[in-house]
Write a protein that holds these residues in place. Structure first.
Motif, PDB file in Angstrom:
ATOM      1  N   ILE A   4      -5.273   3.682  -8.691  1.00  0.00           N
ATOM      2  CA  ILE A   4      -5.896   2.665  -7.850  1.00  0.00           C
ATOM      3  C   ILE A   4      -7.367   2.517  -8.216  1.00  0.00           C
ATOM      4  O   ILE A   4      -7.886   1.406  -8.300  1.00  0.00           O
ATOM      5  CB  ILE A   4      -5.757   3.019  -6.357  1.00  0.00           C
ATOM      6  CG1 ILE A   4      -4.283   2.951  -5.946  1.00  0.00           C
ATOM      7  CG2 ILE A   4      -6.578   2.088  -5.497  1.00  0.00           C
ATOM      8  CD1 ILE A   4      -4.038   3.255  -4.499  1.00  0.00           C
ATOM      9  N   ASP A  22      -6.841  -3.223  -2.488  1.00  0.00           N
ATOM     10  CA  ASP A  22      -6.280  -2.043  -1.824  1.00  0.00           C
ATOM     11  C   ASP A  22      -6.650  -1.983  -0.346  1.00  0.00           C
ATOM     12  O   ASP A  22      -6.593  -0.921   0.271  1.00  0.00           O
ATOM     13  CB  ASP A  22      -6.745  -0.764  -2.515  1.00  0.00           C
ATOM     14  CG  ASP A  22      -8.235  -0.501  -2.323  1.00  0.00           C
ATOM     15  OD1 ASP A  22      -8.990  -1.471  -2.055  1.00  0.00           O
ATOM     16  OD2 ASP A  22      -8.652   0.669  -2.446  1.00  0.00           O
ATOM     17  N   VAL A 179       3.554  -4.241  -0.284  1.00  0.00           N
ATOM     18  CA  VAL A 179       2.738  -4.293  -1.497  1.00  0.00           C
ATOM     19  C   VAL A 179       3.393  -5.298  -2.433  1.00  0.00           C
ATOM     20  O   VAL A 179       4.553  -5.664  -2.259  1.00  0.00           O
ATOM     21  CB  VAL A 179       2.621  -2.914  -2.190  1.00  0.00           C
ATOM     22  CG1 VAL A 179       1.762  -1.962  -1.388  1.00  0.00           C
ATOM     23  CG2 VAL A 179       4.008  -2.299  -2.423  1.00  0.00           C
ATOM     24  N   LEU A 188      -2.171  -4.715  -1.872  1.00  0.00           N
ATOM     25  CA  LEU A 188      -1.692  -4.097  -0.635  1.00  0.00           C
ATOM     26  C   LEU A 188      -1.674  -5.099   0.503  1.00  0.00           C
ATOM     27  O   LEU A 188      -2.596  -5.900   0.649  1.00  0.00           O
ATOM     28  CB  LEU A 188      -2.624  -2.925  -0.275  1.00  0.00           C
ATOM     29  CG  LEU A 188      -2.407  -2.221   1.074  1.00  0.00           C
ATOM     30  CD1 LEU A 188      -1.065  -1.504   1.107  1.00  0.00           C
ATOM     31  CD2 LEU A 188      -3.551  -1.233   1.340  1.00  0.00           C
ATOM     32  N   LEU A 235      -0.683   2.359  -3.731  1.00  0.00           N
ATOM     33  CA  LEU A 235      -1.255   1.453  -2.741  1.00  0.00           C
ATOM     34  C   LEU A 235      -0.544   1.608  -1.391  1.00  0.00           C
ATOM     35  O   LEU A 235      -1.186   1.652  -0.331  1.00  0.00           O
ATOM     36  CB  LEU A 235      -1.135   0.006  -3.212  1.00  0.00           C
ATOM     37  CG  LEU A 235      -2.079  -0.448  -4.328  1.00  0.00           C
ATOM     38  CD1 LEU A 235      -1.636  -1.805  -4.869  1.00  0.00           C
ATOM     39  CD2 LEU A 235      -3.516  -0.528  -3.826  1.00  0.00           C
ATOM     40  N   LYS A 238      -1.637   4.777   0.379  1.00  0.00           N
ATOM     41  CA  LYS A 238      -2.967   4.589   0.973  1.00  0.00           C
ATOM     42  C   LYS A 238      -2.859   3.760   2.263  1.00  0.00           C
ATOM     43  O   LYS A 238      -3.436   4.112   3.299  1.00  0.00           O
ATOM     44  CB  LYS A 238      -3.893   3.901  -0.020  1.00  0.00           C
ATOM     45  CG  LYS A 238      -5.300   3.618   0.516  1.00  0.00           C
ATOM     46  CD  LYS A 238      -6.155   2.917  -0.548  1.00  0.00           C
ATOM     47  CE  LYS A 238      -7.592   2.701  -0.053  1.00  0.00           C
ATOM     48  NZ  LYS A 238      -7.666   1.759   1.076  1.00  0.00           N
TER      49      LYS A 238
END
Length: 254
Positions: A4, A22, A179, A188, A235, A238
């Motif tokens: 990322i 992201d 995503v 994302l 992604l 996260k």
């Protein structure tokens, strides 16, 4: 998260809403949104808004009786004007559409994946996820919001002595996020304007311990590579961690 970081360092893409590739849309989780259900949540992810209610009921379906195990199930629906044009109610048409059935099953699977059915006992929790406004990610918002409603319903059940311990019944946390690959760039949390033109569209449901319950991924215009898949999963991880923080913050409030 090195992949990322490399993506961000080399990327100058400007998304329609100004977010980084992201970055989640703003998330707001409102508990006790309505008074009657044992759990009731309004989740807002950008312009997508879903009301998630949890109904706790003693007893289980006939096929589950005398097993000592509980059951969790879900139904998903979209209000007629959740989108720019009115969609007829499926109840009026007399037939539930394939998409509705598929999302209902997805939400149910995700929630069952984090519940200890033995600790739940022969009780059932029914989740209803009703989309008030749709702008992409309605199924992932439903999973994320329904978990919070489910937790509230189980605490209600413990308080009213229907189950011994809500904490024991909840094995883990669950959230979900979308995503996708847009014009060659992994991103994302896709709103409709991005989702509708995605080269790859994927929904990822993850537990608080970092395990996957569901990965739904489809190439729309071209196949995706293993490298792209790796970035998409990074992604999603996260995004799910951030959603789970939002869930915990909401549940920490009175």
């Amino acid at each position: 998260m090195a992949e990322i970081k490399d993506l961000l360092d080399s990327n100058t893409v400007v998304r329609p809403d100004g977010r980084a590739v992201d970055e989640l849309r703003p998330v707001k989780i409102t508990r006790h949104f309505t008074d009657a259900p044992e759990g009731s949540v309004l989740i807002e992810c950008g312009n997508t808004r879903v009301m998630c209610t949890a109904t706790f009921a003693p007893g289980v379906p006939r096929w589950r009786k005398d097993s000592g195990l509980g059951w969790v199930t879900a139904e998903y629906a979209m209000l007629p004007r959740a989108t720019s044009e009115r969609t007829p109610r499926e109840s009026v048409k007399g037939k539930v559409g394939g998409r509705t059935q598929e999302i209902s099953r997805l939400v149910g699977r995700c929630l069952r994946g984090v519940i200890d059915m033995k600790a739940l006992g022969e009780n059932q929790v029914q989740l209803d996820c009703d989309v008030l406004q749709a702008d992409g990610g309605t199924r992932t918002a439903s999973v994320t919001g329904a978990y919070v409603a489910l937790v509230d319903a189980l605490h209600w059940a413990e308080k009213h002595k229907h189950i011994r311990s809500a904490k024991k019944a909840i094995k883990d946390q669950i959230s979900a996020v979308s995503v996708g690959v847009i014009n060659g760039t992994p991103m994302l949390d896709l709103p409709y304007i991005e989702d509708s033109q995605a080269m790859t569209d994927m929904n990822v449901a993850m537990t608080g311990s970092g395990k996957f319950i569901e990965i739904q991924g489809t190439a729309e215009h071209r196949p995706f590579t293993r490298d792209e898949l790796n970035v998409l999963l990074e992604l999603a991880e996260k995004g799910n961690k951030e959603l789970q923080r939002a869930q915990n913050e909401a549940l920490a409030k009175d």
